[in-house]
Design an enzyme around this catalytic site. Sequence first.
Site, short mmCIF file in Angstrom:
data_model
loop_
_atom_site.label_atom_id
_atom_site.label_comp_id
_atom_site.label_asym_id
_atom_site.label_seq_id
_atom_site.Cartn_x
_atom_site.Cartn_y
_atom_site.Cartn_z
N SER A 37 0.81 -1.22 0.00
CA SER A 37 0.00 0.00 0.00
C SER A 37 0.84 1.27 0.00
O SER A 37 0.41 2.31 -0.50
CB SER A 37 -0.93 0.01 1.21
OG SER A 37 -0.20 -0.13 2.42
N GLY A 74 -1.93 -4.24 1.21
CA GLY A 74 -2.00 -5.44 2.03
C GLY A 74 -1.04 -6.54 1.64
O GLY A 74 -0.98 -7.59 2.30
N ASN A 102 4.10 -5.28 5.78
CA ASN A 102 2.96 -6.07 6.25
C ASN A 102 3.40 -7.37 6.92
O ASN A 102 2.71 -7.88 7.81
CB ASN A 102 2.01 -6.36 5.09
CG ASN A 102 1.25 -5.12 4.66
OD1 ASN A 102 0.73 -4.38 5.49
ND2 ASN A 102 1.22 -4.86 3.37
N ASP A 183 -4.67 7.03 9.93
CA ASP A 183 -4.31 5.72 10.49
C ASP A 183 -2.92 5.72 11.14
O ASP A 183 -2.54 4.78 11.82
CB ASP A 183 -4.40 4.61 9.44
CG ASP A 183 -3.43 4.79 8.27
OD1 ASP A 183 -2.52 5.64 8.34
OD2 ASP A 183 -3.58 4.06 7.27
N HIS A 186 0.21 5.33 6.98
CA HIS A 186 0.42 5.62 5.57
C HIS A 186 0.66 7.11 5.35
O HIS A 186 0.06 7.95 6.03
CB HIS A 186 -0.79 5.18 4.74
CG HIS A 186 -1.02 3.71 4.75
ND1 HIS A 186 -1.79 3.08 5.70
CD2 HIS A 186 -0.56 2.74 3.92
CE1 HIS A 186 -1.80 1.79 5.45
NE2 HIS A 186 -1.06 1.55 4.38
#
Length: 214
Positions: A37, A74, A102, A183, A186
Site C-alpha cells: 500500500s 495489504g 505487512n 491511520d 500511511h
Amino acid sequence: MPFKAAVGFFAALAITALLSAGAARAAPVRLVGFGDSLMAGYQLPANDAFPVRLEAALREKGHDVEIANAGVSGDTTSGGLARLDWSIPDGTQGVILELGANDALRGIPPAETEKNLDAMLARLKERGIAVLLVGMLAPPNMGPDYAERFNGIYARLAGKHGAALYPFFLDGVVTKAELQLEDGMHPNAEGVAVMVRAMLPAVEAFLASLEDTP
C-alpha cells in the site's frame, strides 16, 4: 545489381539502421514500483501515488523514464513472490522493490520474509532486471528481538545480490503526524512528496547504473 542502385540500396539500409538506433536511444527507461500500500498510494488520488510522483520528479530533472505502479495494498512478501512474474512485464529495466512492512505488522517470522525477498531478487536477476531494494523497519511494538532479526534483512540481501539499497522507505515521514493519514501508518500526499525528495538521489544513482549496464 547496377552500381548506382547498389549504392542507393546500402545507403537506405544505413539510414534505416541509424533511425532505428536513434529510436532505441529515445525510448524511456522503464521501471516498475513493486510493493504494498505504501507503493500503491493507499487512500490517495492516483496522481499522488509514489511511482507517479517519483516519475514526475525525475522528468523535471531531465530523465526520460516511465514508472509503472505495481503496488498492491495489504501485500506481503509471499504475495509479492507469487505475483512477481506477471506483475513485471518483459522489457522492464529496473524494479523498485518495496515489501516487508505487512510481514512485520503481522509478526511473520523474519526468516520467512528474508527467504521471499531473496527469491524475488534471484528471479529478477535471472530475468536481467536490476533492483533498487527499499528497506523497512519493524514497528516498535514487535520488540527488540524481532526488530534485530527483521531490520538487517535488506542490507544483507542487497549485499548478497549486488542490488542498490535505499535503507528506509518512510524516512522523514514515520514520526510526523502531519505527513500521515489518520491511520498513523500511511503517508498523505505531502508525506509522499517528502519521500520522493528524500529518495530522488538514490533513484538517480540507480538510473545511472542502468545506463552503465551493457
